[in-house]
Motif scaffolding. Structure first.
Motif, short mmCIF file in Angstrom:
data_model
loop_
_atom_site.label_atom_id
_atom_site.label_comp_id
_atom_site.label_asym_id
_atom_site.label_seq_id
_atom_site.Cartn_x
_atom_site.Cartn_y
_atom_site.Cartn_z
N UNK A 3 56.44 -27.11 10.57
CA UNK A 3 56.15 -27.71 11.83
C UNK A 3 54.73 -28.58 11.96
N UNK A 4 55.03 -29.55 12.55
CA UNK A 4 53.48 -30.45 12.38
C UNK A 4 53.07 -31.00 13.42
N UNK A 5 51.49 -30.37 13.37
CA UNK A 5 50.96 -30.44 14.78
C UNK A 5 49.14 -31.88 15.01
N UNK A 6 49.82 -32.80 16.06
CA UNK A 6 49.11 -33.48 16.31
C UNK A 6 47.76 -33.27 17.57
N UNK A 7 46.48 -33.50 17.03
CA UNK A 7 45.48 -33.34 18.67
C UNK A 7 46.19 -35.03 19.01
N UNK A 8 44.44 -34.50 20.17
CA UNK A 8 44.47 -35.48 20.81
C UNK A 8 44.07 -37.84 20.18
N UNK A 9 42.90 -36.74 19.74
CA UNK A 9 42.76 -38.40 19.12
C UNK A 9 44.06 -39.09 17.61
N UNK A 10 44.44 -37.86 17.03
CA UNK A 10 45.62 -38.70 16.29
C UNK A 10 47.05 -39.56 17.87
N UNK A 11 46.56 -39.39 19.19
CA UNK A 11 47.42 -39.56 20.26
C UNK A 11 47.11 -40.25 21.09
N UNK A 12 45.43 -40.87 21.11
CA UNK A 12 44.96 -41.32 22.04
C UNK A 12 45.67 -43.12 22.27
N UNK A 13 46.56 -43.15 21.48
CA UNK A 13 47.22 -44.73 21.96
C UNK A 13 48.36 -45.44 20.81
N UNK A 14 48.67 -46.06 21.14
CA UNK A 14 49.95 -47.07 20.57
C UNK A 14 49.41 -47.00 19.17
N UNK A 15 48.41 -47.75 18.69
CA UNK A 15 48.26 -47.45 17.04
C UNK A 15 48.37 -46.36 16.73
N UNK A 16 47.89 -45.28 17.18
CA UNK A 16 47.47 -43.82 16.44
C UNK A 16 48.54 -43.43 16.77
N UNK A 37 47.79 -33.85 24.92
CA UNK A 37 47.32 -34.72 25.94
C UNK A 37 47.41 -36.33 24.59
N UNK A 38 47.02 -37.32 25.31
CA UNK A 38 46.22 -38.08 23.89
C UNK A 38 44.63 -38.72 25.30
N UNK A 39 44.37 -38.60 23.79
CA UNK A 39 42.51 -37.90 23.85
C UNK A 39 41.67 -39.07 24.16
N UNK A 40 40.45 -38.99 23.73
CA UNK A 40 39.65 -40.56 23.36
C UNK A 40 39.93 -41.77 22.96
N UNK A 42 37.33 -44.46 22.54
CA UNK A 42 36.65 -44.16 21.71
C UNK A 42 35.83 -43.96 22.56
N UNK A 43 34.01 -44.27 21.79
CA UNK A 43 33.32 -42.95 22.15
C UNK A 43 32.91 -43.17 23.76
N UNK A 44 32.57 -42.08 24.93
CA UNK A 44 32.85 -42.82 26.01
C UNK A 44 34.01 -42.76 26.60
N UNK A 45 35.08 -42.69 25.85
CA UNK A 45 36.41 -42.53 26.58
C UNK A 45 36.67 -41.02 27.53
N UNK A 46 37.64 -41.22 28.68
CA UNK A 46 37.98 -39.93 29.01
C UNK A 46 39.34 -39.38 28.47
N UNK A 47 39.24 -38.11 27.89
CA UNK A 47 40.69 -38.12 27.59
C UNK A 47 41.89 -37.69 29.19
N UNK A 48 42.72 -37.71 28.53
CA UNK A 48 43.98 -37.63 29.59
C UNK A 48 43.84 -36.38 30.50
N UNK A 49 43.34 -35.25 29.71
CA UNK A 49 43.69 -33.57 30.13
C UNK A 49 42.13 -33.40 30.76
N UNK A 50 41.03 -34.54 31.06
CA UNK A 50 39.60 -35.07 31.60
C UNK A 50 40.36 -35.45 33.29
N UNK A 51 41.27 -36.61 32.87
CA UNK A 51 41.88 -37.47 33.94
C UNK A 51 42.53 -36.61 34.63
N UNK A 52 43.66 -35.11 34.62
CA UNK A 52 44.44 -34.53 35.45
C UNK A 52 43.07 -33.40 36.68
N UNK A 53 42.21 -33.09 35.69
CA UNK A 53 41.38 -31.98 35.58
C UNK A 53 40.56 -32.56 37.52
#
Lengths: 451, 451
Positions: A3-16, A37-40, A42-53
């Motif tokens: 089982x492999x798990x990836x966090x938000x910064x590992x899935x933040x964008x296409x290159x990740x 969910x896709x994370x930040x 770059x510094x100052x970016x908003x995570x998708x979870x926060x956009x959803x909130x």
């Protein structure tokens, strides 16, 4: 199967996500992928979870939600675009689910927030499964419901119902199949989306590892290793190649927070090793966390953690220890004020209580202290709010004579005054207490001594 | 004015009482004398108090009591004879009081035993006052009742009613007068003789010192000093010239039992110094026990005490410390079994409890452990019955860096494995826990290091 798990910064964008897919491709046994969910980006970016909130708040307020929905959709669209996939086959479904969120009925605001928040993972898992298919993988999205995962408890602080594991045992995976499972949520018995109490997708990964009987649970983060001491205190510290669950737990207590240690309880119960690895340096072996019986001790000290989130109360009263039920009376006062304590070293006529400041407000502490003064009437009562604990942890300490002396001696020579030494409750650690302003210096001294 | 107290061995026979009178004569301020019953004259002898308890038993059984009364009377007679006093003026009164004991009505057996036992001191105080008068002293017997002392609580486990001190403040002493007060008992509000819970005549001396505002409480025993370590472990140990109340208390906890430390609470409340002295070596200055603010620290370590009356329970359970109310549940089990604990060092997922074996039966412990297994379900539970504690005590430790390292380092070098270190609850001591069979060796090593 892993089982492999990836966090938000590992899935933040296409290159990740590209790195993630390379990691999946590198090992055919990496068949169960759980995602945040896709994370930040770059510094100052908003995570998708926060956009959803934000979206949830706008929906509650009756504000226009078109712009926020578009912003969230754009995050997923950007990832799809990066992989040149036919996004018309996936994006309309994602947008439809996002819009549907605001039209549904929820039993309470907590259910509403849980549903909005959980969609960050849900939609990301759908998108990643789609991209994997489009890039030639035998991949599919699998809902927590299809796996048999069912929650219990409050909608935003759910835990997994134990019955789920019996259901999960029936799930079968084809030999070359990859499944993508959203982290962070599952559904309750009425079909409502509930989010887990702690640890987001870490807990989902741990549940999948246990429920689907993985050989290892790979937890991908943004560090290549857990280090023997915080890099914030010591430059280039030694990495920990292997440690036991309980070493991890003791270190996590005092600030080694690679992931929520409670989230991984399911793998601990199943005795499955956890491999902490770095998405950005996939070749690094990372840190392996194993059951107690699997490790061959190589050195006495595995790690040194510290945290200054503590406060301490000191009580002195003549003949204190002969008063039957004294501690119970004291604990009753704490209980009445809803205050839990961390440690309570006792002397003959003295007693200290160590509290976690992050769990209790200053006003609560003050009310508790007032009651202790009135009801216990100590001869001396002292309250210190800037207190730190150091945990020196190692399975090897059990067989080693003089671990405490080795740790304390150099501190003494360095002129650092340790106000508490607690050795013996845990066999694999020594706990030291001291004023917060001396803690970093003390950790450095110990590290230099033992490494 | 000084209150002086003599124990049973100091009053066992005529030659001993002669030493006591010389001590009284040596200092004109020794005006308040409190006495025990005559103790053992030689190994294998029976104390008068024990003869009185045999007499009580015989009276309850309806056996003939003539012989035992004669035996008790003979003890007092022998002392009178030694001083060549006119015993016809005192012995008939003593015999009459002894005989009257068996004819009185008592509300219960406890009252009966208290009255019989207390007469050892009562009759001895009367006899000693008579001998002092006969040898030219301005002395008189004073009953606890005349002083205003009144008991509360159970007849054989009484404590002094706090109101007594207000009454005692009215008692006046002529400038050259010596009063002899029996120790161990006083009368309750109904006029029944009750004996004190702990410490026999030690407590009476402490009450008199506080109530009559003594400058010092001289407690005469059969040792010339309290020593820094037990002479049973180290030959010719250093004497302690001066120590604080709380140092005494911490050392007493682990086996330094010169007198019952609880008995002297009244003088501690009044801030009166205690001078432990030797009846058999009256010129020796003894050990002075003073309030905390009176001592000028000369060395960091005042004494080292040890005791092997302990047992320890070790519990390990994953995520133990996150379970709210865990400790309360555990303490509830102890409470239900009527078991008090001494110390409870806590780790993250571990907890040890140290018990005093002398307070609880093996069967009680076993029942408690069974309930802990069932209700707490620890992953690991270990029970060790041969456990010892060492207390290393010194006011000087507060200002000294590295006391713990200085203590532990030589132990490590000597290959002694300390299983618990508790430093920080008390500022003037370090508590060490270890297997009972290593404790004497450890005490020796520490003593050699710090002295």
């Amino acid at each position: 199967m892993k089982v492999i798990k990836f966090g938000g910064t590992s899935l933040a964008d296409g290159p990740q996500l590209e790195k993630v897919i390379a990691i999946i491709d590198a090992d055919a046994t990496r068949q169960v992928v759980t995602v945040s969910a896709p994370g930040k980006r770059f510094s100052g970016d908003t995570k998708v979870t926060d956009l959803l909130l934000q979206y949830a708040q706008a929906a509650i307020n009756g504000d226009d939600t078109q712009a926020i929905v578009a912003e969230i959709a754009a995050r997923y669209q950007a990832i799809a675009t990066y992989f040149h996939v036919d996004s018309t086959a996936i994006m309309p479904k994602i947008i439809e689910q996002l819009q549907h969120l605001a039209k549904q009925h929820y039993p309470s605001f907590d259910y509403l927030y849980a549903a909005f928040a959980g969609h960050g993972e849900l939609l990301n898992a759908q998108l990643i499964a789609f991209i994997l298919q489009a890039t030639g993988h035998n991949a599919r999205f699998v809902s927590p419901k299809e796996l048999g995962m069912q929650t219990t408890g409050a909608p935003r602080a759910a835990t997994l119902a134990e019955i789920s594991y019996q259901k999960m045992a029936w799930f079968t995976l084809a030999s070359d199949e990859i499944i993508v499972v959203p982290g962070f949520f599952a559904y309750d018995e009425h079909g409502y989306m509930n989010t887990f109490k702690r640890g987001g997708s870490d807990i989902t990964g741990a549940i999948l590892a246990r429920g689907l009987k993985a050989t290892v649970y790979e937890n991908f983060t943004d560090v290549s290793s857990i280090y023997a001491v915080s890099p914030k205190i010591v430059a280039n510290p030694a990495p920990i190649a292997k440690m036991t669950y309980r070493e991890m737990r003791e270190l996590a207590y005092a600030g080694f927070a690679v992931f929520s240690d409670e989230a991984i309880v399911p793998v601990i119960k199943a005795g499955i090793p956890i491999n902490v690895r770095n998405t950005n340096e996939p070749a690094a072996p990372g840190t392996l966390i194993v059951p107690e019986n699997e490790i061959a001790t190589t050195h006495a000290i595995t790690g040194i953690a510290s945290d200054d989130r503590f406060a301490t109360l000191y009580l002195h009263r003549y003949l204190l220890n002969k008063e039957i039920g004294f501690t119970r009376r004291l604990l009753d006062i704490l209980y009445r004020h809803g205050i839990s304590y961390e440690h309570m070293p006792t002397g003959i006529d003295d007693l200290s209580i160590i509290f976690d400041k992050s769990l209790t407000s200053r006003a609560q502490f003050e009310a508790m202290i007032a009651d202790i003064r009135t009801e216990i009437q100590p001869d001396i009562l002292e309250w210190h709010t800037d207190y730190a604990l150091i945990m020196v942890v190692g399975e090897g300490m059990q067989e080693m004579h003089g671990a405490v002396a080795n740790i304390i001696e150099p501190l003494t020579e360095a002129g650092i005054n340790i106000s508490m030494v607690n050795q013996g409750a845990s066999r694999i650690s020594v706990m030291l207490g001291l004023p917060a302003d001396q803690v970093d210096a003390a950790v450095k001294v110990i590290y230099e001594q033992v490494y």
